[in-house]
Scaffold this active site. Structure first.
Site, PDB file in Angstrom:
ATOM      1  N   ASP A   1      -9.842 -61.556 -28.275  1.00  0.00           N
ATOM      2  CA  ASP A   1      -9.280 -62.875 -28.674  1.00  0.00           C
ATOM      3  C   ASP A   1      -9.344 -63.171 -30.174  1.00  0.00           C
ATOM      4  O   ASP A   1     -10.405 -62.993 -30.765  1.00  0.00           O
ATOM      5  CB  ASP A   1      -9.939 -63.937 -28.083  1.00  0.00           C
ATOM      6  CG  ASP A   1      -9.260 -65.487 -28.022  1.00  0.00           C
ATOM      7  OD1 ASP A   1      -8.532 -65.689 -29.160  1.00  0.00           O
ATOM      8  OD2 ASP A   1      -8.835 -66.083 -26.944  1.00  0.00           O
TER       9      ASP A   1
ATOM     10  N   ARG B   1      -7.874 -65.811 -31.755  1.00  0.00           N
ATOM     11  CA  ARG B   1      -7.022 -67.082 -31.859  1.00  0.00           C
ATOM     12  C   ARG B   1      -7.855 -67.811 -33.195  1.00  0.00           C
ATOM     13  O   ARG B   1      -7.428 -69.057 -33.821  1.00  0.00           O
ATOM     14  CB  ARG B   1      -6.740 -67.877 -30.871  1.00  0.00           C
ATOM     15  CG  ARG B   1      -5.674 -67.399 -30.047  1.00  0.00           C
ATOM     16  CD  ARG B   1      -5.626 -68.207 -28.691  1.00  0.00           C
ATOM     17  NE  ARG B   1      -6.715 -67.976 -27.803  1.00  0.00           N
ATOM     18  CZ  ARG B   1      -6.820 -68.304 -26.405  1.00  0.00           C
ATOM     19  NH1 ARG B   1      -5.782 -69.252 -26.085  1.00  0.00           N
ATOM     20  NH2 ARG B   1      -7.735 -67.899 -25.811  1.00  0.00           N
TER      21      ARG B   1
END
Length: 421
Positions: free
Chosen positions: A331, A333
């Protein structure tokens, strides 16, 4: 021509740009108490001596602008006519706008440049909005279903009989204050600037040649916020605020793909926001362009194939491993910048946070915003194909099934009875 000079420290120095600020530019004092004291964000390409930032306006759309200019469809010296473009709803200022490290990834004054910098605009300065505020109505099939099922009741003000919902929409372009972004990342600003320069293929030499420029307009996707109900309720401690922070998933959000819970969670969040607004509070959806956990849609689709074609088929125990094999990380983000939009709205407490993501929850609470209740997605909204995702996230500690406080506990926390909503 750009020259690369090696130093014993290993740093690369680019000497294609001057190292000092132009006498014609205006210094930016990030976190100053007024827009005049802070100074405008000037990313003009037609008068380089007045620029006080790295990069250009419009985020990722700057590349389409370049194509339009290259093809002769757009005048390269065009300046927007900002007549009648003022915000459809007044927002701010709030104390967070003037706290140096509360907002580091957007310009708090980006929606009021016509008002705040009118004199400079009249003098010919090219200063452009990076935030826009408008009114609209949205209509989604799931909201019509909720009306038919009796979960939502039209009131003619927020929710109409046909399922249309009145909202205030706010669009944000990224404006990064590099020292503040570096502190959020927990890295040195020089290292951040160098990495941004290198990982964009040297797209922005000023990141390493102009240490006097501390603001960067990155070519990334934007953020949109949807406000349900009275804008003033967002910061009123006596009224309830519901909020969902949602990261883009084009396949589910737009086309209804059933391999994840993204659209069901989004529409459930909107339903919760409408309920809060109808009770006299407000609801807020923050929609971030972070497709595929920030890895992009191509990577996401490659991972889908890898998950489904592995021995034993799609399995929760290999869910994140397949992502990491393709992308090198699970991830990207980086939720630490996400609370800036909440700070921009003046939010200090969220009564109902429609998410069970620990990453989102922790990023928000670390910024001093209280979250009273976490609202999970109802089991009957989870598509069959998405159960692998949910099981994998539970196993990985992606989110926690924190017990919801009882009504008396919530009332004590908020200092008023829930029946007041």
């Amino acid at each position: 021509m750009t020259r690369r000079n090696s130093r014993p420290s290993g740093h690369i120095v680019l000497t294609s740009h001057p190292s000092g600020a132009s006498e014609k530019s205006i210094a930016i004092d990030w976190g100053a108490a007024t827009p005049a004291a802070r100074g405008p964000i000037v990313g003009t390409l037609t008068d380089p001596q007045r620029r006080n930032v790295v990069g250009s306006h419009s985020g990722a759309y700057a590349l389409f602008r370049a194509l339009a200019i290259a093809s002769g469809d757009l005048d390269p010296v065009h300046r927007p006519d900002l007549t009648n473009t003022a915000p459809a709803e007044p927002i701010g200022p709030f104390p967070q706008w003037h706290q140096h490290d509360k907002i580091v990834s957007l310009d708090p004054y980006g929606h009021i440049v016509s008002e705040a910098y009118a004199d400079l605009l009249n003098d010919g300065w090219d200063i452009r909005p990076s935030i826009a505020v408008t009114k609209a109505r949205i209509n989604m099939a799931e909201l019509q279903d909720a009306v038919r099922a009796g979960r939502l009741v039209p009131d003619g003000r927020i929710l109409n009989e046909n399922g249309e919902v009145s909202v205030t929409k706010v669009a944000f372009e990224a404006v990064w204050h590099l020292p503040g972004v570096a502190r959020r990342c927990g890295v040195d600003e020089k290292d951040l600037r160098r990495t941004l320069f290198e990982q964009t293929g040297g797209m922005f030499p000023e990141l390493v040649t102009r240490p006097d420029l501390h603001v960067f307009l990155p070519p990334i996707g934007s953020t949109t916020a949807y406000v349900f109900g009275d804008m003033a309720a967002i910061t009123d401690p006596e009224r309830q605020l519901a909020c969902r922070v949602h990261d883009e998933c084009n396949g589910s959000d737009v086309f209804g793909s059933d391999i994840c819970t993204c659209r069901p969670y989004l529409t459930h969040g909107i339903e919760v926001c409408i309920e809060s607004a109808q009770r006299g509070g407000a609801g807020l959806i923050v929609y971030n362009r972070k497709e595929g956990r920030g890895l992009g849609e191509v990577t996401k689709f490659l991972v889908y194939n890898a998950r489904k074609r592995q021995p034993g088929g799609d399995r929760a125990d290999a869910y994140f491993e397949r992502t990491e094999c393709v992308a090198g990380v699970q991830d990207v983000r980086f939720q630490e910048l996400m609370p800036d939009v909440l700070h921009w709205f003046g939010i200090t407490r969220i009564d109902r946070f429609v998410s069970m993501s620990n990453m989102k929850h922790d990023a928000i609470t670390r910024q001093g915003i209280e979250i009273v209740e976490r609202v999970s997605i109802p089991d009957d909204l989870i598509p069959d194909d998405a159960k692998v995702e949910m099981d994998a996230k539970r196993a990985a500690g992606y989110f926690s099934e924190a017990p919801v406080p009882d009504r008396d506990d919530l009332a004590r926390t908020r200092g008023r009875a829930l029946d007041d909503y």
